[in-house]
Design an enzyme around this catalytic site. Structure first.
Site, PDB file in Angstrom:
ATOM      1  N   THR A  43       0.841  -1.196   0.000  1.00 48.19           N
ATOM      2  CA  THR A  43       0.000   0.000   0.000  1.00 48.19           C
ATOM      3  C   THR A  43       0.876   1.246   0.000  1.00 48.19           C
ATOM      4  OG1 THR A  43      -1.641  -1.184   1.307  1.00 48.19           O
ATOM      5  CG2 THR A  43      -1.788   1.208   1.329  1.00 48.19           C
ATOM      6  N   LEU A 319       0.903   2.611  10.329  1.00 47.03           N
ATOM      7  CA  LEU A 319       1.941   3.475   9.776  1.00 47.03           C
ATOM      8  C   LEU A 319       3.049   2.618   9.178  1.00 47.03           C
ATOM      9  CD1 LEU A 319       2.225   6.072  12.694  1.00 47.03           C
ATOM     10  CD2 LEU A 319       1.095   6.399  10.484  1.00 47.03           C
ATOM     11  N   HIS A 444      22.368  27.623  13.588  1.00 44.71           N
ATOM     12  CA  HIS A 444      21.570  28.823  13.313  1.00 44.71           C
ATOM     13  C   HIS A 444      21.786  29.258  11.870  1.00 44.71           C
ATOM     14  CE1 HIS A 444      19.568  32.614  13.986  1.00 44.71           C
ATOM     15  NE2 HIS A 444      20.598  33.231  13.420  1.00 44.71           N
TER      16      HIS A 444
HETATM   17  P1  FAD Z   1       0.769  -3.062   3.146  1.00 46.51           P
HETATM   18  O1  FAD Z   1       1.646  -1.934   2.767  1.00 46.51           O
HETATM   19  O2  FAD Z   1      -0.694  -2.891   3.025  1.00 46.51           O
HETATM   20  O3  FAD Z   1       1.247  -4.297   2.260  1.00 46.51           O
HETATM   21  C1  FAD Z   1       0.589  -5.513   2.258  1.00 46.51           C
HETATM   22  C2  FAD Z   1       0.892  -6.213   0.956  1.00 46.51           C
HETATM   23  O4  FAD Z   1       0.429  -7.551   1.055  1.00 46.51           O
HETATM   24  C3  FAD Z   1       0.186  -5.610  -0.251  1.00 46.51           C
HETATM   25  O5  FAD Z   1       1.141  -5.355  -1.268  1.00 46.51           O
HETATM   26  C4  FAD Z   1      -0.799  -6.684  -0.696  1.00 46.51           C
HETATM   27  O6  FAD Z   1      -0.969  -6.724  -2.107  1.00 46.51           O
HETATM   28  C5  FAD Z   1      -0.118  -7.935  -0.195  1.00 46.51           C
HETATM   29  N1  FAD Z   1      -1.010  -9.062   0.084  1.00 46.51           N
HETATM   30  C6  FAD Z   1      -2.158  -9.048   0.803  1.00 46.51           C
HETATM   31  N2  FAD Z   1      -2.659 -10.303   0.921  1.00 46.51           N
HETATM   32  C7  FAD Z   1      -1.801 -11.112   0.264  1.00 46.51           C
HETATM   33  C8  FAD Z   1      -1.751 -12.502   0.061  1.00 46.51           C
HETATM   34  N3  FAD Z   1      -2.666 -13.316   0.579  1.00 46.51           N
HETATM   35  N4  FAD Z   1      -0.732 -13.000  -0.682  1.00 46.51           N
HETATM   36  C9  FAD Z   1       0.216 -12.181  -1.202  1.00 46.51           C
HETATM   37  N5  FAD Z   1       0.223 -10.868  -1.012  1.00 46.51           N
HETATM   38  C10 FAD Z   1      -0.765 -10.332  -0.270  1.00 46.51           C
HETATM   39  N6  FAD Z   1       1.914   5.542   6.503  1.00 46.51           N
HETATM   40  C11 FAD Z   1       2.964   6.308   6.867  1.00 46.51           C
HETATM   41  O7  FAD Z   1       3.712   5.913   7.760  1.00 46.51           O
HETATM   42  N7  FAD Z   1       3.239   7.490   6.254  1.00 46.51           N
HETATM   43  C12 FAD Z   1       2.462   7.976   5.272  1.00 46.51           C
HETATM   44  O8  FAD Z   1       2.727   9.058   4.736  1.00 46.51           O
HETATM   45  C13 FAD Z   1       1.328   7.214   4.868  1.00 46.51           C
HETATM   46  N8  FAD Z   1       0.524   7.657   3.894  1.00 46.51           N
HETATM   47  C14 FAD Z   1      -0.528   6.881   3.502  1.00 46.51           C
HETATM   48  C15 FAD Z   1      -1.358   7.372   2.496  1.00 46.51           C
HETATM   49  C16 FAD Z   1      -2.435   6.622   2.066  1.00 46.51           C
HETATM   50  C17 FAD Z   1      -3.318   7.161   0.965  1.00 46.51           C
HETATM   51  C18 FAD Z   1      -2.673   5.336   2.638  1.00 46.51           C
HETATM   52  C19 FAD Z   1      -3.811   4.493   2.136  1.00 46.51           C
HETATM   53  C20 FAD Z   1      -1.858   4.847   3.638  1.00 46.51           C
HETATM   54  C21 FAD Z   1      -0.787   5.623   4.089  1.00 46.51           C
HETATM   55  N9  FAD Z   1       0.048   5.200   5.119  1.00 46.51           N
HETATM   56  C22 FAD Z   1       1.102   5.968   5.516  1.00 46.51           C
HETATM   57  C23 FAD Z   1      -0.167   3.901   5.795  1.00 46.51           C
HETATM   58  C24 FAD Z   1       0.807   2.852   5.236  1.00 46.51           C
HETATM   59  O9  FAD Z   1       0.626   2.752   3.840  1.00 46.51           O
HETATM   60  C25 FAD Z   1       0.576   1.511   5.903  1.00 46.51           C
HETATM   61  O10 FAD Z   1       0.623   1.647   7.306  1.00 46.51           O
HETATM   62  C26 FAD Z   1       1.642   0.516   5.479  1.00 46.51           C
HETATM   63  O11 FAD Z   1       1.643   0.352   4.078  1.00 46.51           O
HETATM   64  C27 FAD Z   1       1.425  -0.842   6.146  1.00 46.51           C
HETATM   65  O12 FAD Z   1       2.410  -1.720   5.732  1.00 46.51           O
HETATM   66  P2  FAD Z   1       2.186  -3.295   5.712  1.00 46.51           P
HETATM   67  O13 FAD Z   1       3.469  -3.875   5.222  1.00 46.51           O
HETATM   68  O14 FAD Z   1       1.639  -3.749   6.991  1.00 46.51           O
HETATM   69  O15 FAD Z   1       1.022  -3.551   4.638  1.00 46.51           O
HETATM   70  P1  NAD Z   2      -8.178   7.886  10.281  1.00 46.59           P
HETATM   71  O1  NAD Z   2      -8.434   6.889  11.308  1.00 46.59           O
HETATM   72  O2  NAD Z   2      -6.924   8.681  10.319  1.00 46.59           O
HETATM   73  O3  NAD Z   2      -9.381   8.940  10.233  1.00 46.59           O
HETATM   74  C1  NAD Z   2     -10.701   8.553  10.013  1.00 46.59           C
HETATM   75  C2  NAD Z   2     -11.630   9.663  10.450  1.00 46.59           C
HETATM   76  O4  NAD Z   2     -12.945   9.347  10.030  1.00 46.59           O
HETATM   77  C3  NAD Z   2     -11.690   9.833  11.963  1.00 46.59           C
HETATM   78  O5  NAD Z   2     -11.503  11.186  12.281  1.00 46.59           O
HETATM   79  C4  NAD Z   2     -13.092   9.332  12.317  1.00 46.59           C
HETATM   80  O6  NAD Z   2     -13.629   9.961  13.464  1.00 46.59           O
HETATM   81  C5  NAD Z   2     -13.873   9.688  11.055  1.00 46.59           C
HETATM   82  N1  NAD Z   2     -15.111   8.930  10.854  1.00 46.59           N
HETATM   83  C6  NAD Z   2     -15.341   7.618  11.104  1.00 46.59           C
HETATM   84  N2  NAD Z   2     -16.613   7.284  10.769  1.00 46.59           N
HETATM   85  C7  NAD Z   2     -17.208   8.418  10.282  1.00 46.59           C
HETATM   86  C8  NAD Z   2     -18.525   8.727   9.768  1.00 46.59           C
HETATM   87  N3  NAD Z   2     -19.484   7.811   9.685  1.00 46.59           N
HETATM   88  N4  NAD Z   2     -18.772   9.993   9.351  1.00 46.59           N
HETATM   89  C9  NAD Z   2     -17.807  10.945   9.428  1.00 46.59           C
HETATM   90  N5  NAD Z   2     -16.569  10.703   9.919  1.00 46.59           N
HETATM   91  C10 NAD Z   2     -16.253   9.458  10.325  1.00 46.59           C
HETATM   92  O7  NAD Z   2      -8.308   7.100   8.891  1.00 46.59           O
HETATM   93  P2  NAD Z   2      -7.876   7.466   7.410  1.00 46.59           P
HETATM   94  O8  NAD Z   2      -7.671   8.920   7.251  1.00 46.59           O
HETATM   95  O9  NAD Z   2      -8.834   6.737   6.538  1.00 46.59           O
HETATM   96  O10 NAD Z   2      -6.474   6.755   7.273  1.00 46.59           O
HETATM   97  C11 NAD Z   2      -6.332   5.344   7.541  1.00 46.59           C
HETATM   98  C12 NAD Z   2      -5.008   5.067   8.163  1.00 46.59           C
HETATM   99  O11 NAD Z   2      -3.971   5.200   7.191  1.00 46.59           O
HETATM  100  C13 NAD Z   2      -4.662   6.066   9.253  1.00 46.59           C
HETATM  101  O12 NAD Z   2      -5.090   5.586  10.495  1.00 46.59           O
HETATM  102  C14 NAD Z   2      -3.198   6.159   9.196  1.00 46.59           C
HETATM  103  O13 NAD Z   2      -2.668   5.259  10.130  1.00 46.59           O
HETATM  104  C15 NAD Z   2      -2.820   5.722   7.798  1.00 46.59           C
HETATM  105  N6  NAD Z   2      -2.336   6.895   7.037  1.00 46.59           N
HETATM  106  C16 NAD Z   2      -1.221   7.521   7.494  1.00 46.59           C
HETATM  107  C17 NAD Z   2      -0.750   8.636   6.824  1.00 46.59           C
HETATM  108  C18 NAD Z   2       0.487   9.311   7.336  1.00 46.59           C
HETATM  109  O14 NAD Z   2       1.196   8.702   8.128  1.00 46.59           O
HETATM  110  N7  NAD Z   2       0.773  10.539   6.931  1.00 46.59           N
HETATM  111  C19 NAD Z   2      -1.413   9.127   5.718  1.00 46.59           C
HETATM  112  C20 NAD Z   2      -2.565   8.460   5.298  1.00 46.59           C
HETATM  113  C21 NAD Z   2      -3.007   7.338   5.967  1.00 46.59           C
END
Ligand code: FAD
Ligand code: NAD
Length: 465
Positions: A43, A319, A444
């Site tokens: 992801t 994260l 600084h």
């Molecule tokens: P994932 O990254 O979800 O990876 C899991 C992998 O497993 C995937 O590639 C999937 O295809 C694969 N998979 C699943 N099931 C199977 C299976 N059965 N067999 C083979 N492969 C499989 N976090 C941050 O720290 N900083 C950020 O700026 C940030 N920004 C984000 C922005 C967005 C839009 C989103 C959606 C998330 C963001 N996150 C961020 C959260 C971060 O992406 C996740 O916390 C992180 O990717 C989790 O890592 P993971 O390895 O647990 O799983």
């Molecule tokens: P989030 O948990 O950060 O926020 C979800 C928000 O939706 C909360 O404020 C919650 O109160 C609200 N909510 C829940 N149900 C609702 C409803 N019915 N109506 C209106 N509001 C509602 O979740 P996210 O923004 O979807 O992100 C998912 C996860 O991905 C985060 O928890 C974060 O860990 C990770 N992520 C991290 C980063 C980063 O590290 N910069 C960036 C993107 C995503």
């Protein structure tokens, strides 16, 4: 088909899985990583951290060129958005990084299997290709589940692959929405809401709670909301969304006790849920908890011998760096008997403008736990570098134990807060006191001086305020 034997099979190549694979290979294990989509990196690299940060960067440059360069004496006429190029650049950044993981696998001799991995018994995994046929059978003493998470749904709001979408859709809208309604004022809502706001969309954020960014320091979250409102974002708090339906080219969003809202796109961002689809947990007697997470002990062992889980698929913050640390600790423990993650020193960053970064405990948490603390605050408007940048909103807040002066939490709203928080995470990891930070020389003029000043403020001896 004969099973191929490895020491360790990792399911998923996100930051949890691929980092664990590399570390395990460094430690001498014969490692396989199974990934069901063609690109490695999960992801985070494909549809999360990296593409969102690429768009945040590009959209900020567009917005700054239009609105802020004139104040620096730089006149730019005819600024136009070239959205296809912006999206292509984002895709290229993703491609470069996902390919980079493939190269790291080769360098470290990690065997890659492309297909869906499913556990079929103790120490046994089958890998199925896109057509469902088995590509490989694997045997391993250790299996690490790192299958990550997927967007949470909401009753009454169906993803329709077009107007009502998740973060994945919002990373690739072909046109700037006229009116984007974001459901959820969390990480995704604020980051991707900011992207499209800067590119010209009207953005309305509907949030169930009476505040934005639950879990973050509330004083900073309140200040951040005011700054985002100044940028043009609208927040409707205390709104429980109950439904969204497409009517011709519009979406009508309904929430409890309020008039419906009309818009052309909806981004549903109400959290993410663990991904355990067709993983074969039953085959080793595993069950998920009430929130779909795989329960593990302090060392990432599940209740099935030889099966571990890390990252978004288990509890805790979702994260990338948390997943990485867990991946490393998990395989280090498998290979050496030791491995540990300090959950008290994991930063969280929201990459808006300004950024919001936090590590350790919030004031609310300390108050709830009855821990007496002292607080030092320093505002960026009194920092020379912030002035030179023209980026003066926000503050650094340091919370230290009243008796021992040990740093308990650091919260930063301001320019490059995401980079500044690293110093605070190291300080907490080393058990530093506020005085340790205050007595460390900071160059600084840097933004980091605001951190030092906040540390000085804990002891009542701030210089520049
Ligand atoms: P994932 O990254 O979800 O990876 C899991 C992998 O497993 C995937 O590639 C999937 O295809 C694969 N998979 C699943 N099931 C199977 C299976 N059965 N067999 C083979 N492969 C499989 N976090 C941050 O720290 N900083 C950020 O700026 C940030 N920004 C984000 C922005 C967005 C839009 C989103 C959606 C998330 C963001 N996150 C961020 C959260 C971060 O992406 C996740 O916390 C992180 O990717 C989790 O890592 P993971 O390895 O647990 O799983
Ligand atoms: P989030 O948990 O950060 O926020 C979800 C928000 O939706 C909360 O404020 C919650 O109160 C609200 N909510 C829940 N149900 C609702 C409803 N019915 N109506 C209106 N509001 C509602 O979740 P996210 O923004 O979807 O992100 C998912 C996860 O991905 C985060 O928890 C974060 O860990 C990770 N992520 C991290 C980063 C980063 O590290 N910069 C960036 C993107 C995503």
């Amino acid at each position: 088909m004969d099973a191929v034997t490895h020491d360790l099979v990792i399911l998923g190549s996100g930051p949890g899985g691929y980092v664990a694979a590399i570390r395990a290979a460094q430690l001498g294990l014969n490692v396989a990583c199974v990934e069901e989509v063609p690109a490695l990196g999960g992801t985070c690299l494909r549809i999360g951290c990296i593409p969102s940060k690429a768009l945040l960067e590009s959209s900020e440059r567009f917005h700054e060129t239009k609105t802020a360069l004139a104040a620096h004496g730089v006149k730019v006429a005819g600024v136009e958005l070239d959205l296809p190029t912006m999206l292509q650049r984002k895709d290229q950044v993703v491609t470069d990084l996902t390919r980079g993981v493939g190269m790291l696998f080769k360098k470290n001799k990690v065997t890659r299997y492309e297909g869906h991995g499913r556990i079929v018994g103790p120490g046994r995994v089958v890998v199925a290709g896109a057509d469902g046929a088995n590509v490989a059978e694997l045997a391993a003493k250790h299996i690490v589940i790192a299958t990550g998470s997927k967007p949470a749904g909401l009753k009454g709001v169906e993803f329709d692959g077009d107007r009502i979408g998740s973060s994945t859709d919002a990373l690739a809208y072909a046109d700037v929405p006229k009116h984007l309604v974001v459901i959820g004022a969390g990480y995704i809502g604020l980051e991707l809401g900011s992207v499209w706001l800067r590119l010209g969309a009207k953005v309305t954020v509907l949030e169930y709670l009476d505040r934005i960014l639950p879990g973050m320091d509330s004083e900073l979250a309140t200040e951040a909301k005011r700054l985002f409102e100044r940028q043009g974002m609208t927040f409707l708090l205390g709104r429980r969304v109950t439904g969204a339906k497409v009517e011709k080219k519009e979406v009508v969003v309904e929430s409890e006790g309020a008039e419906p809202l009309r818009c052309d796109r909806v981004l549903l961002a109400v959290g993410r849920v663990p991904n355990t689809d067709d993983l074969g947990l039953d085959a080793v007697g595993l069950k998920t908890d009430e929130r779909g997470r795989i329960p593990v002990d302090d060392h990432y062992s599940t209740s099935a011998a030889g099966v571990y889980a890390i990252g978004d698929v288990i509890g805790g913050a979702m994260l990338a760096h948390k997943a990485e640390e867990e991946g490393i600790a998990c395989v280090e423990r498998i290979a050496t008997g030791y491995g540990h993650v300090n959950y008290g020193a994991i930063p969280g960053i929201v990459y808006t403008h300004p950024e919001i970064a936090s590590v350790g405990r919030t004031e609310e948490e300390l108050q709830k736990a009855g821990i007496a603390y002292r607080k030092g605050t320093f505002f960026f408007r009194a920092n020379g570098r912030a002035k030179a940048l023209g980026d003066v909103d926000g503050r650094v807040k340091i919370l230290a134990d009243e008796t021992t002066d040990r740093i308990l939490g650091v919260h930063i709203l301001g320019p490059r807060a995401g980079d500044l928080i690293a110093e605070a995470a190291v300080a907490i990891e080393f058990g530093a006191s506020a005085e340790d930070l205050a007595r460390s020389c900071h160059a600084h003029p840097t933004l980091a001086e605001a951190v030092k000043e906040a540390a000085l403020a804990v002891g009542g001896r701030v210089i520049h305020a």
